[in-house]
Design a protein around this motif. Structure first.
Motif, PDB file in Angstrom:
ATOM      1  N   GLN A  19      40.322  39.549  41.112  1.00  0.00           N
ATOM      2  CA  GLN A  19      39.861  38.925  39.868  1.00  0.00           C
ATOM      3  C   GLN A  19      40.241  39.773  38.661  1.00  0.00           C
ATOM      4  O   GLN A  19      40.696  39.251  37.645  1.00  0.00           O
ATOM      5  CB  GLN A  19      38.346  38.730  39.904  1.00  0.00           C
ATOM      6  CG  GLN A  19      37.937  37.453  40.625  1.00  0.00           C
ATOM      7  CD  GLN A  19      36.444  37.423  40.936  1.00  0.00           C
ATOM      8  OE1 GLN A  19      35.714  38.343  40.570  1.00  0.00           O
ATOM      9  NE2 GLN A  19      36.013  36.376  41.606  1.00  0.00           N
ATOM     10  N   ASP A  47      46.791  36.175  45.894  1.00  0.00           N
ATOM     11  CA  ASP A  47      45.820  36.659  46.875  1.00  0.00           C
ATOM     12  C   ASP A  47      46.561  36.905  48.190  1.00  0.00           C
ATOM     13  O   ASP A  47      47.775  36.723  48.260  1.00  0.00           O
ATOM     14  CB  ASP A  47      44.644  35.682  47.032  1.00  0.00           C
ATOM     15  CG  ASP A  47      45.071  34.308  47.537  1.00  0.00           C
ATOM     16  OD1 ASP A  47      46.078  34.233  48.263  1.00  0.00           O
ATOM     17  OD2 ASP A  47      44.410  33.311  47.203  1.00  0.00           O
ATOM     18  N   LYS A  80      38.271  41.190  46.648  1.00  0.00           N
ATOM     19  CA  LYS A  80      38.057  39.975  45.860  1.00  0.00           C
ATOM     20  C   LYS A  80      37.843  40.308  44.384  1.00  0.00           C
ATOM     21  O   LYS A  80      38.438  39.688  43.500  1.00  0.00           O
ATOM     22  CB  LYS A  80      36.829  39.233  46.416  1.00  0.00           C
ATOM     23  CG  LYS A  80      36.893  37.744  46.174  1.00  0.00           C
ATOM     24  CD  LYS A  80      35.712  37.026  46.815  1.00  0.00           C
ATOM     25  CE  LYS A  80      35.419  35.762  46.037  1.00  0.00           C
ATOM     26  NZ  LYS A  80      34.026  35.346  46.152  1.00  0.00           N
TER      27      LYS A  80
END
Lengths: 228, 358
Positions: B74, A140, B70
């Motif tokens: 994923q 991330d 986001k």
């Protein structure tokens, strides 16, 4: 000529005998500049990472401003912080004027742009395919920044050392904010300025030699880091 | 599994992809074949969600990938990509293979178990503490594959996985691709410029030609039934002839090509303008008359040029229509033919793939 030779002889005596005044000034200098460098690193490295990673409007302009601030005159940094923390300034209530904490703050302001800039250069030195690999492996944003900083850690460390070098050698901000109070805010550079103007050359030379020695150590570490 | 619809990609002024559409099915090995610089890598990067298409949509199991970062993260974590030149992160082989698991916050005990498993699968057991910088190209490629499969991805993307490898390493990687696909049911999308590799590995192939998909299909469809001239050229169909169907009797068409007739199996009706494609390997050369009955097309021609290509020889023949044949070096030597000499050319009607020109 005699004065100079005399000065050097006395200077060596002061250093070799670990004169309390000289040692006190040296330790204070190191403490203030190391603190400023550490705090500036905590701000500059992640911020550099964020600027490097994020795409936003005005990114180029921001980087240009940061680069311009590499050459921020030390007295201007001092003046800026003075305006903030002097009794009538917005942070006057903190009572930071003429304190080592205030000086740390001043040096931070001085070197943070330089260290952000060096971080940006270090990160853009990480090859694009490494960055792609990190993102592709499922990192991330925070993990990406952290991993890329790890990849560029030696180059970033170079920037940190450069920042320290600028902090320890500056005199303007330390003088304006610290006020050169003996035993409290007097550091190597302000002491040299004062002692020289008062004709106390042996002390000036001793302090100058110590400052030079610190600079030598800094450049040596920088060289060793860049060799890796 | 993955669907691209009308995808365009520009880098600044430069158009890299134009109207790319394709569907990749779950569990298949799907190959993008095409010359360098046609956008294969860009397609893989878009599928891996590293880049965003300028226009068009990409769906991953029906989920729109243009959503917030986001969602993209994923989805990205359900895939893995191996780049053409894999980059090693700092640290040793263990650190490298553990990295994607760390990013996914897999517990340390699991990481300790899964890294050696992945290394075993790629045949590099015991390499954990090796520095990445001491690995050969083939070893690094396999470490990169281990790093990609250690997360047990649903989709594995491989960008020219063997482009920089020697033949032995290439074979190892190709076997590995098969193993991963058959053992774990992983959907694999790989790009290559090597036709033969595409044919060896893929269930289905997409031919990528100058920024778009020329044709998608099985290896047989691509190699024997190219949809157009560009695809045919790309997949090595050297004989591309234009003509008109003179007669069609129950699927056996007689095509007039510049005054010469060839027989071909085709449904194209009489009078339609067509292009005929014949693979050079399907032309049989002989110095004597050949009474074979299934070889409907027979010509006598003059050899205009002979080019040696390793174990094969390319022979250009002028039979009125110009044909190109590729035969083995051994057959060529046995035929005792040479430039300027004459030779009989035979091919089956079923070797001719006919496409109607609209």
């Amino acid at each position: 000529m005699n004065d100079i030779i005399e000065g050097f002889t006395q200077a060596f005596q002061l250093i070799v005998t670990l004169d309390p005044e000289v040692m006190g000034i040296t330790i204070r200098s190191l403490f203030i500049s190391l603190s400023a460098t550490l705090l500036a690193s905590i701000i500059a490295i992640p911020l550099g990472g964020l600027i490097h990673f994020r795409e936003f409007g005005g990114k180029k302009a921001l980087i240009t401003i940061i680069q311009a601030l590499y050459a921020l005159p030390t007295v201007l940094a001092g003046l800026f912080v003075f305006l903030l923390i002097s009794r009538s300034g917005p942070f006057g209530f903190l009572g930071l004027m003429f304190t080592p904490t205030g000086m740390i703050f001043g040096q931070m302001v001085l070197i943070t742009p330089l260290m952000i800039g060096m971080t940006l250069i270090a990160l853009s030195g990480v090859r694009k395919n490494i960055q792609d690999t990190i993102v592709s492996l499922g990192a991330d944003e925070f993990q990406s920044i952290l991993t890329i900083i790890k990849e560029a850690r030696f180059a970033i460390l170079g920037g940190v050392i450069l920042g320290f070098g600028r902090a320890i050698s500056e005199v303007g901000a330390a003088m304006i904010i610290g006020g050169n109070i003996r035993g409290y805010t007097r550091i190597l550079t302000t002491a040299i300025a004062l002692e020289t103007s008062q004709g106390n050359l042996p002390l000036s030379i001793a302090l100058g030699l110590i400052l030079l020695f610190i600079a030598l150590i800094v450049t040596t570490i920088l060289f060793l880091v860049q060799e890796r | 599994m993955i669907e691209l619809i009308g995808v365009y990609k520009n880098f600044g002024e430069k158009e890299v992809l134009r109207n790319v559409g394709m569907t990749i099915r779950k569990g298949e090995i799907f190959t993008l074949i095409g010359p360098s610089g046609t956008g294969k890598s860009t397609i893989l990067r878009l599928i891996n969600l590293l880049d965003v298409p300028t226009e068009g949509e990409i769906f991953f199991e029906g989920i729109d990938t243009s959503g917030p970062e986001k969602t993209r993260l994923q989805l990205r974590r359900r895939m893995s990509m191996v780049f053409q030149k894999p980059a090693a992160l700092r640290g040793d082989v263990f650190d490298n293979i553990a990295a994607p698991l760390m990013f996914r916050k897999v517990p340390v005990e699991d990481i300790r178990k899964r890294v050696p498993e992945a290394l075993e699968l790629v045949g590099l057991s015991g390499y954990e503490s090796r520095r990445a910088s001491t690995l050969s190209g083939g070893e690094m490629q396999r470490v990169a594959i281990a790093r990609a499969i250690v997360t047990r991805p649903e989709v594995l993307l491989l960008d020219e996985p063997t482009a920089n490898l020697d033949p032995v390493s290439t074979e190892k990687v190709e076997n590995l691709v098969h193993t991963i696909n058959s053992r774990f049911g992983t959907t694999i999308i790989l790009s290559t410029h090597d036709m033969a590799q595409g044919q060896r590995l893929a269930h289905r192939i997409a031919v990528v030609l100058s920024r778009t998909i020329g044709q998608t299909g099985t290896a047989h469809e691509i190699f024997y039934q190219p949809r157009n001239r560009d695809v045919a050229h790309m997949v090595g169909v050297e004989n591309i002839l234009e003509g008109m169907v003179k007669n069609n009797e129950e699927g056996l068409a007689l095509i007039d090509i510049e005054g010469y007739d060839i027989s071909a199996t085709s449904d194209c009706p009489t009078g339609s303008r067509v292009t005929a494609y014949i693979r050079p390997e399907d032309l049989v050369l002989s110095t004597v008359e050949f009474p074979g009955s299934s070889l409907r097309n027979r010509f006598l021609g003059r050899i205009t040029k002979v080019v040696a290509m390793g174990p094969m020889v390319k022979v250009r023949i002028d039979c009125g229509i110009r044909l190109i044949s590729i035969i083995t070096k051994r057959s060529f030597d046995e035929l005792e033919i040479e430039e300027g000499g004459s030779v009989h050319v035979y091919f089956k009607a079923s070797a001719v793939h006919v496409v109607r020109i609209d």
